[in-house]
Design a protein around this motif. Structure first.
Motif, PDB file in Angstrom:
ATOM      1  N   ARG A   1       0.787  -1.238  -0.001  1.00  0.00           N
ATOM      2  CA  ARG A   1      -0.121   0.053   0.010  1.00  0.00           C
ATOM      3  C   ARG A   1       0.932   1.354  -0.024  1.00  0.00           C
ATOM      4  O   ARG A   1       0.608   2.365  -0.657  1.00  0.00           O
ATOM      5  N   ARG A   2       2.062   1.274   0.671  1.00  0.00           N
ATOM      6  CA  ARG A   2       3.065   2.299   0.735  1.00  0.00           C
ATOM      7  C   ARG A   2       3.605   2.480  -0.387  1.00  0.00           C
ATOM      8  O   ARG A   2       3.565   3.754  -1.030  1.00  0.00           O
ATOM      9  N   LEU A   3       3.860   1.445  -1.151  1.00  0.00           N
ATOM     10  CA  LEU A   3       4.417   1.692  -2.589  1.00  0.00           C
ATOM     11  C   LEU A   3       3.380   2.318  -3.510  1.00  0.00           C
ATOM     12  O   LEU A   3       4.024   3.093  -4.179  1.00  0.00           O
ATOM     13  N   MET A   4       2.160   1.877  -3.663  1.00  0.00           N
ATOM     14  CA  MET A   4       1.089   2.603  -4.316  1.00  0.00           C
ATOM     15  C   MET A   4       1.059   3.975  -4.107  1.00  0.00           C
ATOM     16  O   MET A   4       0.973   4.781  -4.787  1.00  0.00           O
ATOM     17  N   GLY A   5       0.857   4.490  -2.779  1.00  0.00           N
ATOM     18  CA  GLY A   5       0.766   5.821  -2.482  1.00  0.00           C
ATOM     19  C   GLY A   5       2.229   6.622  -2.783  1.00  0.00           C
ATOM     20  O   GLY A   5       1.853   7.665  -3.442  1.00  0.00           O
ATOM     21  N   GLU A   6       3.102   6.064  -2.674  1.00  0.00           N
ATOM     22  CA  GLU A   6       4.380   6.819  -3.077  1.00  0.00           C
ATOM     23  C   GLU A   6       4.541   7.119  -4.685  1.00  0.00           C
ATOM     24  O   GLU A   6       4.921   7.993  -5.089  1.00  0.00           O
ATOM     25  N   ALA A   7       4.025   6.173  -5.177  1.00  0.00           N
ATOM     26  CA  ALA A   7       4.234   5.981  -6.734  1.00  0.00           C
ATOM     27  C   ALA A   7       3.368   7.210  -7.298  1.00  0.00           C
ATOM     28  O   ALA A   7       3.571   7.855  -8.229  1.00  0.00           O
ATOM     29  N   LEU A   8       1.814   7.091  -6.475  1.00  0.00           N
ATOM     30  CA  LEU A   8       1.006   8.085  -7.104  1.00  0.00           C
ATOM     31  C   LEU A   8       1.448   9.589  -6.653  1.00  0.00           C
ATOM     32  O   LEU A   8       0.982  10.534  -7.725  1.00  0.00           O
ATOM     33  N   SER A   9       2.084   9.693  -5.657  1.00  0.00           N
ATOM     34  CA  SER A   9       2.556  11.165  -4.978  1.00  0.00           C
ATOM     35  C   SER A   9       3.555  11.495  -6.240  1.00  0.00           C
ATOM     36  O   SER A   9       3.553  12.881  -6.580  1.00  0.00           O
TER      37      SER A   9
END
Lengths: 245, 245
Positions: free
Chosen positions: B185-193
């Motif tokens: 979930r953290r990877l997805m969040g950082e990628a979107l950011s």
């Protein structure tokens, strides 16, 4: 045991004839020695991949990083070819490499470059020395194995890149030359020390150099001349970098 | 601006016809957008090489290290193809990549894996997400560029390897699953950011998505559906790893 005129430039080198693979490999000592040798070279290529991709992080510019990454992938492609050959010979590639992990890892741990230029010199001097040594041994092997080894040692333009960068750095700051010359000597010393360790532990490899009933080999005088050639080539490489050996 | 039925499975996707390269590239906005996009993907591939060769050092066994090194070299081969294409388009590859160094490096700095399994999940989830996104954009491009992008996103057997290793680790210790699910979930969040940051800064890329006089594009509703698809694919990848998204 036949003494070979290996130090005579242009002299024909004794090798088993092409197509003799089944005969050569019917000798279990020979097979064991070739598996050992290919295992050593393969692990060396994998170590080189590790080292070059690590050194790429120290690259001053993206273009330099890309050069190092390209070298790393060339080494990895060689690794793949050697692994495939080990499998063809009925060996388990990772088992064949296992005995060489400790000496190679020890060499790299003792010679971790502290900056970008030390990494470049190590890549050039270390690969050059290993390549010379393997090429010498390859002259005692069947032609198929010899071809695979010589191909796996091909230079993919790395030398030009390293020589250019190191000479440019010395031109900019001559003190760099003194530091890198010391570094080159240390690399040679550590490489010889690990090579001795391997020679002491791997009987099959040593037997390969000594020859056998049907195979040519080297006597002590020939081994002495081999080391002279390795040292001379090392000095030439240092000179081409603009460093005193 | 035409709204496109991109979320209808099997619907024909709007693309410029094959062989229309000169016409498409006569539009300087289009050329700038393609150079931007290829620069972004190329730098992403180079970052992936860095990350995978770094993660290879955490591999529990030599065989695992070799798998990661193979993935790293596949990414590097893609990088080389994209660089060549940038040169063909008259761009200087490293200049084209420069604007993307900061966001990619920031993403990797914020998501440095703390162990081997986190590295595997990142390779799988991160590459999957980037691949989905680039493939979506590629549908708006001339066929030559689209082919190069799609080829550079090919999976060289990495997914199977990662899925096998991660599922095996969870089977051995189910608590690992909870930790890796949070990580995903953290990877997805950082990628979107980081993607938002790129979108805000690179007008040409954003214009590409919005379309032009002769080119189809996406309106806000279509962009919303694009994100829905990206999220759904991410969830599927997490599920295939045995993780809740």
């Amino acid at each position: 045991m036949t003494e070979l005129p290996l130090d005579t430039p242009g002299a024909p080198r004794p090798t088993l004839a092409a197509g003799d693979l089944p005969v050569a490999f019917s000798d279990p000592v020979y097979l064991a020695a070739v598996v050992d040798l290919l295992g050593a070279i393969a692990y060396g290529e994998m170590s080189a991949f590790d080292r070059l991709s690590e050194d790429a992080k120290m690259a001053p510019e993206l273009a330099d990083k890309v050069e190092l990454a390209r070298m790393a992938c060339t080494e990895f492609a060689h690794f793949e070819g050697l692994s495939q050959r080990l499998t063809e010979l009925g060996a388990q590639p990772f088992e064949a490499m296992a005995p060489f992990q400790v000496p190679f890892d020890a060499f790299h741990a003792r010679t971790a470059p502290s900056d970008w230029l030390e990494g470049l010199v190590k890549a050039y001097v270390g690969d050059g020395l290993a390549g010379d040594f393997y090429r010498e041994i390859a002259t005692f092997l069947d032609s198929d194995t010899r071809t695979i080894i010589v191909e796996s040692l091909s230079d993919a333009g790395q030398s030009r890149f390293v020589v250019d960068r190191v000479r440019a750095a010395i031109a900019k700051d001559p003190r760099v030359g003194g530091r890198l010359a010391l570094w080159g000597r240390r690399l040679m010393g550590e490489a010889l020390s690990q090579a001795q360790r391997v020679a002491a532990e791997r009987d099959a490899l040593t037997a390969l150099l000594a020859g056998g009933v049907d195979r040519p080999g080297m006597d002590l005088a020939a081994i002495g001349r081999l080391f002279t050639r390795l040292t001379e080539n090392h000095s030439q490489r240092m000179e081409s970098l603009g460093l005193s050996a």
